[in-house]
Design a protein around this motif. Structure first.
Motif, PDB file in Angstrom:
ATOM      1  N   MET A 250       0.842  -1.194   0.000  1.00 18.81           N
ATOM      2  CA  MET A 250       0.000   0.000   0.000  1.00 18.81           C
ATOM      3  C   MET A 250       0.878   1.245   0.000  1.00 18.81           C
ATOM      4  SD  MET A 250      -3.023   0.931   2.613  1.00 18.81           S
ATOM      5  CE  MET A 250      -3.841   2.472   2.516  1.00 18.81           C
ATOM      6  N   GLN A 251       0.489   2.226  -0.764  1.00 21.07           N
ATOM      7  CA  GLN A 251       1.271   3.450  -0.894  1.00 21.07           C
ATOM      8  C   GLN A 251       0.507   4.649  -0.346  1.00 21.07           C
ATOM      9  OE1 GLN A 251       2.056   3.388  -5.083  1.00 21.07           O
ATOM     10  NE2 GLN A 251       3.933   2.245  -4.824  1.00 21.07           N
ATOM     11  N   HIS A 252      -0.183   4.450   0.730  1.00 26.95           N
ATOM     12  CA  HIS A 252      -1.004   5.504   1.309  1.00 26.95           C
ATOM     13  C   HIS A 252      -0.202   6.780   1.569  1.00 26.95           C
ATOM     14  CE1 HIS A 252      -4.128   7.443   3.640  1.00 26.95           C
ATOM     15  NE2 HIS A 252      -3.266   7.604   4.622  1.00 26.95           N
ATOM     16  N   ARG A 253       0.977   6.652   2.152  1.00 27.84           N
ATOM     17  CA  ARG A 253       1.769   7.854   2.477  1.00 27.84           C
ATOM     18  C   ARG A 253       2.111   8.654   1.231  1.00 27.84           C
ATOM     19  NH1 ARG A 253       6.908   6.924   5.701  1.00 27.84           N
ATOM     20  NH2 ARG A 253       6.983   5.016   4.525  1.00 27.84           N
ATOM     21  N   SER A 254       2.489   7.971   0.168  1.00 30.47           N
ATOM     22  CA  SER A 254       2.855   8.703  -1.050  1.00 30.47           C
ATOM     23  C   SER A 254       1.656   9.450  -1.618  1.00 30.47           C
ATOM     24  CB  SER A 254       3.456   7.757  -2.092  1.00 30.47           C
ATOM     25  OG  SER A 254       2.512   6.798  -2.516  1.00 30.47           O
ATOM     26  N   HIS A 255       0.479   8.860  -1.496  1.00 34.97           N
ATOM     27  CA  HIS A 255      -0.729   9.522  -1.997  1.00 34.97           C
ATOM     28  C   HIS A 255      -1.073  10.745  -1.143  1.00 34.97           C
ATOM     29  CE1 HIS A 255      -2.048   6.675  -5.162  1.00 34.97           C
ATOM     30  NE2 HIS A 255      -1.200   5.907  -4.517  1.00 34.97           N
ATOM     31  N   VAL A 256      -0.880  10.638   0.158  1.00 33.52           N
ATOM     32  CA  VAL A 256      -1.125  11.773   1.051  1.00 33.52           C
ATOM     33  C   VAL A 256      -0.134  12.899   0.747  1.00 33.52           C
ATOM     34  CG1 VAL A 256      -1.051  12.535   3.466  1.00 33.52           C
ATOM     35  CG2 VAL A 256      -2.191  10.396   2.866  1.00 33.52           C
ATOM     36  N   LEU A 257       1.133  12.553   0.567  1.00 32.74           N
ATOM     37  CA  LEU A 257       2.140  13.564   0.234  1.00 32.74           C
ATOM     38  C   LEU A 257       1.818  14.242  -1.094  1.00 32.74           C
ATOM     39  CD1 LEU A 257       5.378  11.629   1.249  1.00 32.74           C
ATOM     40  CD2 LEU A 257       4.434  13.655   2.388  1.00 32.74           C
ATOM     41  N   ALA A 258       1.439  13.448  -2.082  1.00 34.80           N
ATOM     42  CA  ALA A 258       1.104  14.006  -3.403  1.00 34.80           C
ATOM     43  C   ALA A 258      -0.099  14.936  -3.312  1.00 34.80           C
ATOM     44  CB  ALA A 258       0.848  12.881  -4.393  1.00 34.80           C
ATOM     45  N   ALA A 259      -1.091  14.551  -2.531  1.00 36.75           N
ATOM     46  CA  ALA A 259      -2.273  15.409  -2.370  1.00 36.75           C
ATOM     47  C   ALA A 259      -1.903  16.724  -1.702  1.00 36.75           C
ATOM     48  CB  ALA A 259      -3.347  14.681  -1.566  1.00 36.75           C
ATOM     49  N   ARG A 260      -1.013  16.685  -0.734  1.00 35.51           N
ATOM     50  CA  ARG A 260      -0.560  17.927  -0.085  1.00 35.51           C
ATOM     51  C   ARG A 260       0.207  18.811  -1.068  1.00 35.51           C
ATOM     52  NH1 ARG A 260       2.308  15.510   5.124  1.00 35.51           N
ATOM     53  NH2 ARG A 260       0.618  14.184   5.835  1.00 35.51           N
ATOM     54  N   LEU A 261       1.038  18.193  -1.892  1.00 36.95           N
ATOM     55  CA  LEU A 261       1.772  18.943  -2.912  1.00 36.95           C
ATOM     56  C   LEU A 261       0.785  19.617  -3.861  1.00 36.95           C
ATOM     57  CD1 LEU A 261       4.885  17.735  -4.842  1.00 36.95           C
ATOM     58  CD2 LEU A 261       3.015  18.860  -6.018  1.00 36.95           C
ATOM     59  N   GLU A 262      -0.200  18.861  -4.318  1.00 37.13           N
ATOM     60  CA  GLU A 262      -1.203  19.417  -5.238  1.00 37.13           C
ATOM     61  C   GLU A 262      -2.001  20.537  -4.580  1.00 37.13           C
ATOM     62  OE1 GLU A 262      -2.309  15.640  -8.082  1.00 37.13           O
ATOM     63  OE2 GLU A 262      -3.059  15.629  -6.016  1.00 37.13           O
ATOM     64  N   ALA A 263      -2.335  20.376  -3.317  1.00 40.01           N
ATOM     65  CA  ALA A 263      -3.097  21.420  -2.614  1.00 40.01           C
ATOM     66  C   ALA A 263      -2.302  22.709  -2.523  1.00 40.01           C
ATOM     67  CB  ALA A 263      -3.503  20.933  -1.223  1.00 40.01           C
ATOM     68  N   GLY A 264      -1.025  22.607  -2.224  1.00 35.87           N
ATOM     69  CA  GLY A 264      -0.185  23.806  -2.151  1.00 35.87           C
ATOM     70  C   GLY A 264      -0.071  24.498  -3.495  1.00 35.87           C
ATOM     71  N   ALA A 265       0.153  23.723  -4.538  1.00 37.61           N
ATOM     72  CA  ALA A 265       0.253  24.304  -5.881  1.00 37.61           C
ATOM     73  C   ALA A 265      -1.070  24.930  -6.300  1.00 37.61           C
ATOM     74  CB  ALA A 265       0.691  23.234  -6.881  1.00 37.61           C
ATOM     75  N   ALA A 266      -2.173  24.270  -5.970  1.00 31.70           N
ATOM     76  CA  ALA A 266      -3.491  24.819  -6.323  1.00 31.70           C
ATOM     77  C   ALA A 266      -3.760  26.116  -5.578  1.00 31.70           C
ATOM     78  CB  ALA A 266      -4.584  23.795  -6.020  1.00 31.70           C
ATOM     79  N   ALA A 267      -3.376  26.173  -4.312  1.00 23.72           N
ATOM     80  CA  ALA A 267      -3.573  27.406  -3.537  1.00 23.72           C
ATOM     81  C   ALA A 267      -2.737  28.543  -4.121  1.00 23.72           C
ATOM     82  CB  ALA A 267      -3.218  27.175  -2.067  1.00 23.72           C
ATOM     83  N   LEU A 268      -1.501  28.239  -4.483  1.00 23.14           N
ATOM     84  CA  LEU A 268      -0.643  29.259  -5.100  1.00 23.14           C
ATOM     85  C   LEU A 268      -1.243  29.719  -6.420  1.00 23.14           C
ATOM     86  CD1 LEU A 268       1.944  30.954  -5.277  1.00 23.14           C
ATOM     87  CD2 LEU A 268       3.094  28.923  -6.213  1.00 23.14           C
ATOM     88  N   ALA A 269      -1.679  28.784  -7.236  1.00 23.80           N
ATOM     89  CA  ALA A 269      -2.267  29.136  -8.535  1.00 23.80           C
ATOM     90  C   ALA A 269      -3.531  29.969  -8.363  1.00 23.80           C
ATOM     91  CB  ALA A 269      -2.565  27.874  -9.341  1.00 23.80           C
ATOM     92  N   GLN A 270      -4.384  29.566  -7.446  1.00 28.99           N
ATOM     93  CA  GLN A 270      -5.638  30.295  -7.227  1.00 28.99           C
ATOM     94  C   GLN A 270      -5.357  31.730  -6.773  1.00 28.99           C
ATOM     95  OE1 GLN A 270      -8.195  28.571  -4.257  1.00 28.99           O
ATOM     96  NE2 GLN A 270      -9.899  29.911  -4.761  1.00 28.99           N
ATOM     97  N   TYR A 271      -4.438  31.889  -5.850  1.00 27.97           N
ATOM     98  CA  TYR A 271      -4.120  33.239  -5.373  1.00 27.97           C
ATOM     99  C   TYR A 271      -3.486  34.058  -6.500  1.00 27.97           C
ATOM    100  CZ  TYR A 271      -2.640  37.056  -2.400  1.00 27.97           C
ATOM    101  OH  TYR A 271      -2.468  38.300  -1.849  1.00 27.97           O
TER     102      TYR A 271
END
Length: 169
Positions: free
Chosen positions: A1-22
């Motif tokens: 199971m790669q749960h941790r990698s998926h959580v890390l990737a989601a956090r990365l995407e959230a940060g990039a999305a927040a930067l892009a939105q702002y």
């Protein structure tokens, strides 16, 4: 199971999305504001985050493979950032945001592909005095954190400019 990698990737995407939105919400004057103690314009920094993802992921993948990061210094990082700032001084919003979205998606996919064993693998990192750091720490401290860090400095810069504009109006 790669749960941790998926959580890390989601956090990365959230940060990039927040930067892009702002960044999307900024007007042209705000896009060109110089960030104090940095000197680069807001738009250049947004584009910078995009261009760093491939490098940050390449280094994380080296750690995932058990290879140390050798010979990379903070001086090298600063020189690379300065060269990027000169080359992309006039970067427009559409170009920067397209690059940010594409690069963050590619970076997140690469993070998702990491196994727990790879995330746990540690090797010396020259940027951190050859401390043996895990791949997960490196992902969190670089690719994941990068957009959040710059979003905070951009917000402070824009908020200060808006406050000054209100006071002088």
């Amino acid at each position: 199971m790669q749960h941790r990698s998926h959580v890390l990737a989601a956090r990365l995407e959230a940060g990039a999305a927040a930067l892009a939105q702002y960044a999307e919400s900024l007007d042209d004057a705000e896009w060109h504001l110089a960030i104090p103690h940095d000197g680069r314009q807001v738009g250049v920094v947004v584009h910078h985050v995009a261009t760093m993802y491939p490098i940050e992921i390449q280094l994380a993948q080296a750690l995932a493979d058990g290879k140390g990061i050798e010979g990379v210094t903070w001086g090298d990082v600063h020189a690379m950032n300065a060269a990027h700032a000169r080359e992309f001084a006039g970067v427009d919003k559409a170009t920067a945001l397209t690059a940010l979205r594409a690069a963050s998606g590619t970076a997140a996919a690469a993070v998702r592909s990491l196994t727990n064993a790879q995330l746990d693998r540690a090797a010396p990192v020259s940027l951190n005095a050859d401390a043996p750091l895990t791949c997960q720490f490196f992902v969190e401290d670089h690719a994941l954190r990068h957009s959040y860090h710059h979003l905070a400095t951009i917000r402070l810069t824009v908020d200060a400019a808006r406050h000054t504009a209100r006071r002088t109006a």
